[in-house]
Design a protein around this motif. Structure first.
Motif, PDB file in Angstrom:
ATOM      1  N   THR A  70      51.217   0.056  66.819  1.00 50.25           N
ATOM      2  CA  THR A  70      50.604   0.675  65.649  1.00 50.25           C
ATOM      3  C   THR A  70      49.092   0.729  65.860  1.00 50.25           C
ATOM      4  OG1 THR A  70      50.491  -1.489  64.593  1.00 50.25           O
ATOM      5  CG2 THR A  70      52.422  -0.123  64.109  1.00 50.25           C
ATOM      6  N   LEU A  71      48.411   1.349  64.922  1.00 50.94           N
ATOM      7  CA  LEU A  71      46.957   1.437  65.010  1.00 50.94           C
ATOM      8  C   LEU A  71      46.277   0.121  64.631  1.00 50.94           C
ATOM      9  CD1 LEU A  71      46.538   4.976  63.411  1.00 50.94           C
ATOM     10  CD2 LEU A  71      46.418   4.388  65.842  1.00 50.94           C
ATOM     11  N   PHE A  72      46.850  -0.586  63.653  1.00 50.29           N
ATOM     12  CA  PHE A  72      46.321  -1.873  63.204  1.00 50.29           C
ATOM     13  C   PHE A  72      47.496  -2.800  62.902  1.00 50.29           C
ATOM     14  CE2 PHE A  72      42.991   1.141  62.424  1.00 50.29           C
ATOM     15  CZ  PHE A  72      41.805   0.449  62.650  1.00 50.29           C
ATOM     16  N   TYR A  74      48.838  -5.527  60.113  1.00 46.46           N
ATOM     17  CA  TYR A  74      48.696  -6.091  58.774  1.00 46.46           C
ATOM     18  C   TYR A  74      49.605  -7.315  58.658  1.00 46.46           C
ATOM     19  CZ  TYR A  74      46.272  -1.953  56.894  1.00 46.46           C
ATOM     20  OH  TYR A  74      45.369  -0.950  56.630  1.00 46.46           O
ATOM     21  N   PRO A  84      42.552  -4.753  64.525  1.00 43.03           N
ATOM     22  CA  PRO A  84      42.584  -3.545  65.354  1.00 43.03           C
ATOM     23  C   PRO A  84      43.600  -3.656  66.500  1.00 43.03           C
ATOM     24  CG  PRO A  84      40.327  -4.248  64.950  1.00 43.03           C
ATOM     25  CD  PRO A  84      41.219  -5.367  64.487  1.00 43.03           C
ATOM     26  N   GLY A  87      43.882   1.408  67.014  1.00 45.36           N
ATOM     27  CA  GLY A  87      42.710   1.817  66.241  1.00 45.36           C
ATOM     28  C   GLY A  87      41.664   0.728  66.267  1.00 45.36           C
ATOM     29  N   PHE A  90      38.581   2.087  60.471  1.00 49.11           N
ATOM     30  CA  PHE A  90      39.033   3.152  59.574  1.00 49.11           C
ATOM     31  C   PHE A  90      38.245   3.078  58.280  1.00 49.11           C
ATOM     32  CE2 PHE A  90      41.745  -0.399  58.333  1.00 49.11           C
ATOM     33  CZ  PHE A  90      41.793  -0.306  56.950  1.00 49.11           C
ATOM     34  N   LEU A  99      41.196   9.954  55.139  1.00 48.30           N
ATOM     35  CA  LEU A  99      41.184   8.724  55.917  1.00 48.30           C
ATOM     36  C   LEU A  99      40.667   9.043  57.318  1.00 48.30           C
ATOM     37  CD1 LEU A  99      42.002   5.741  56.393  1.00 48.30           C
ATOM     38  CD2 LEU A  99      44.314   6.560  56.919  1.00 48.30           C
ATOM     39  N   ILE A 101      39.754   7.637  61.153  1.00 40.73           N
ATOM     40  CA  ILE A 101      40.169   6.571  62.061  1.00 40.73           C
ATOM     41  C   ILE A 101      39.460   6.728  63.400  1.00 40.73           C
ATOM     42  CG2 ILE A 101      42.137   5.435  63.160  1.00 40.73           C
ATOM     43  CD1 ILE A 101      43.920   6.989  61.105  1.00 40.73           C
ATOM     44  N   GLY A 162      47.576   4.144  53.319  1.00 38.41           N
ATOM     45  CA  GLY A 162      46.831   3.584  54.438  1.00 38.41           C
ATOM     46  C   GLY A 162      47.599   2.555  55.244  1.00 38.41           C
ATOM     47  N   LEU A 166      48.622   3.149  59.088  1.00 37.63           N
ATOM     48  CA  LEU A 166      47.855   2.354  60.030  1.00 37.63           C
ATOM     49  C   LEU A 166      48.644   1.177  60.611  1.00 37.63           C
ATOM     50  CD1 LEU A 166      44.555   2.212  57.945  1.00 37.63           C
ATOM     51  CD2 LEU A 166      44.982   3.665  59.933  1.00 37.63           C
ATOM     52  N   GLY A 167      49.536   0.585  59.802  1.00 34.06           N
ATOM     53  CA  GLY A 167      50.176  -0.657  60.223  1.00 34.06           C
ATOM     54  C   GLY A 167      51.653  -0.614  60.476  1.00 34.06           C
TER      55      GLY A 167
END
Length: 559
Positions: A70-72, A74, A84, A87, A90, A99, A101, A162, A166-167
């Motif tokens: 994934t990008l980030f 969580y 991070p 990504g 963001f 959004l 990124i 988001g 992102l996650g």
């Protein structure tokens, strides 16, 4: 006595099978060819693996977080800042409609191709075109402004999108996926990713990941991970006892004495997912059977003896569950005061259950089972063969519900049959669990399991809403929540309360208990595991991308 003997013999055979599989895969020393120890994991897989590393397919067997990233990241068990991954940064504009990124530069796919913003845009566009892949109801329009920047525009404030984008969205390579005819279900045998691991070997009984020497974050210290398919939870416990498994999430006998009974191992129990009876609830979308009657669902809810279920099936590691499906501890301030029960009763209320059935026109027959229209109130409940905790729970429920006049018929399936029944809506009841979203916010569970956008008619593949539940008031409240900044608690609460009230009345998922997820890990062989004092990730071997975060933190003991 004969039954006990059969179970004992089965455990002995299962234990021998475990030893044979592990020994055949990595040798008696449990080390790989470079003398670095192989981490052996058991996710609860109770039948042979059928290869598929498509991160979006319902039959996916792994690679999420380890191969695809994934990008980030969580952390759903504590309120950490997003970490991070692909990504780096963001930001949102003021009204939540854009959004922006910034991606990590210098990342390559495992086949050597460069990772760029085009891969991110391709993945997001693919999700919007395939409903079965869009579990978060993503509706943005992504644009690559250059190789390391992506801008996503939304028609309305979409702050809550988001964490999903992102996650929880696994980025895939455009150059490999562009020609897939149906990416939502495509079988992927040769995965190409950006993650810390690569697929080394696949066999139906076990598959092995190896460390990616070109991983952008540096080659992991754990060089190989082997995932086993066993006969079920009992076989997993036998393998732990013999030291053949390094990480398992699932029921373990005498979990309170893990360090005594399993020398070199420790455990951690995390209350996150909620165990439920899924119901195919919506006759308008093709569901059939007594469970389509809300009165039957409510009667089951009140007839359950949750204290007994916790003791017999879950070793008293489970906790209270709310019919609002808020987590009682994490979301205590958000649970509505308008609910009939803030938490489900731990003791049965048989009089209430019978009152509900009497009021709905059911009549108790001479055998003690309710009938309506000449048909007995009998329901089939499906579970996965080998999942001993859930099987015990279902058998216990069968006896409990018989006391109130409801007959349950347990049915055990293979994992693939279980998934297929859920997706097609070809079931009456299923014991399963509802999972949390990408961030510690109840909005995500609601949007997954109660949104009309996440369901489909029986026979067609839905999103996460397998109950086929659909309610205009819930849909309007979910839509309103998308417009509100998540930090504005006062503005969000009326919409959250509407959802809670409606789902308690309809109860398409019957709350059982909040599962105390049990993970046992080999602390003498590897260091760096999550503990109750440092839950840097949800410590379940099947949780993704959390399990990849754990692998990246681990080191062989003594190194």
């Amino acid at each position: 006595m004969a039954f006990k003997a059969e179970r004992t013999n089965a455990r002995v055979v299962a234990g021998l099978a475990v030893v044979a599989v592990v020994a055949a895969g990595c040798g008696s020393s449990g080390t790989s060819s470079d003398q670095s120890p192989t981490l052996v994991a058991y996710t609860g897989q109770s039948t042979d693996y059928q290869i598929n590393f498509n991160p979006f397919a319902p039959t996916n067997i792994g690679g999420t977080g380890t191969i695809f990233q994934t990008l980030f990241f969580y952390n759903i068990v504590r309120d950490d800042e997003p970490a991070p991954r692909l990504g780096q940064q963001f930001s949102w504009n003021a009204d939540g409609t854009q959004l922006s990124i910034t991606l990590r530069d210098g990342v390559s796919w495992s086949d050597g191709e460069k990772f760029t913003a085009e891969d991110v845009v391709f993945t997001l566009d693919m999700i919007t075109k395939n409903k079965g892949m869009n579990s978060g109801n993503y509706s943005g329009r992504a644009t690559a402004t250059d190789d390391t920047h992506v801008s996503i525009a939304f028609d309305q404030p979409s702050f809550v999108d988001g964490p999903t984008v992102l996650g929880k969205t696994y980025i895939v390579p455009k150059h490999k996926w562009a020609d897939l005819a149906d990416p939502a279900v495509a079988v992927l045998k040769d995965p190409v990713g950006t993650g810390p691991y690569l697929l080394e070997e696949f066999k139906p009984q076990a598959y092995t990941l190896k460390a990616n020497p070109s991983y952008w974050g540096g080659e992991p210290a754990v060089k190989k991970i082997r995932y086993l398919a066993l006969s079920g939870n009992q076989a997993g416990a036998t393998a732990l006892k013999s030291g053949q498994i390094d990480w398992q999430t699932g029921p373990v006998p005498d979990v309170k004495d893990v360090e005594k009974n399993y020398p070199g191992y420790r455990s951690v129990v995390t209350p996150v997912n909620q165990i439920v009876l899924d119901t195919c609830s919506n006759a308008a979308l093709g569901c059939s059977g007594p469970q389509t009657d809300p009165a039957v669902r409510q009667a089951i809810y009140y007839a359950l003896d949750r204290t007994q279920l916790n003791a017999l099936a879950f070793e008293n590691t489970a906790s209270e569950v709310s019919p609002s499906f808020m987590l009682p501890e994490r979301d205590q301030q958000l649970i509505s005061g308008r609910l009939q029960n803030r938490v489900a009763p731990m003791q049965p209320d048989l009089a209430k259950a019978q009152q509900l059935l009497d009021g709905a026109g059911y009549v108790k027959g001479s055998d003690g089972i309710y009938t309506k229209g000449g048909k007995p109130l009998s329901l089939t409940v499906k579970t996965v063969a080998g999942w001993t905790d859930y099987i015990t729970a279902v058998n216990t429920m069968t006896q409990q519900l018989k006391q109130v006049g409801i007959k349950l018929a347990p049915q055990q399936l293979s994992w693939n049959e279980f998934v297929d029944a859920k997706d097609r809506g070809e079931y009456q009841l299923i014991i399963d669990s509802l999972y949390q979203g990408p961030a510690p916010d109840p909005y995500y569970l609601y949007s997954y399991f109660f949104s009309t956008a996440q369901t489909a008619k029986v026979g067609a593949k839905p999103g996460a809403n397998i109950s086929r539940f659909s309610d205009p008031q819930v849909d309007r409240a979910l839509d309103a929540l998308k417009h509100v900044n998540p930090n504005d608690t006062a503005a969000r609460q009326p919409h959250l309360e509407t959802i809670q009230s409606r789902i308690e009345q309809a109860m398409p998922y019957i709350p059982v208990v909040t599962q105390g997820t049990i993970s046992v890990y080999h602390s003498a062989k590897f260091t760096g595991w999550p503990t109750e004092d440092d839950l840097y990730a949800f410590p379940a071997v099947w949780a993704h991308p959390d399990q990849a975060e754990v692998y990246l933190r681990l080191k062989p003991a003594g190194k």
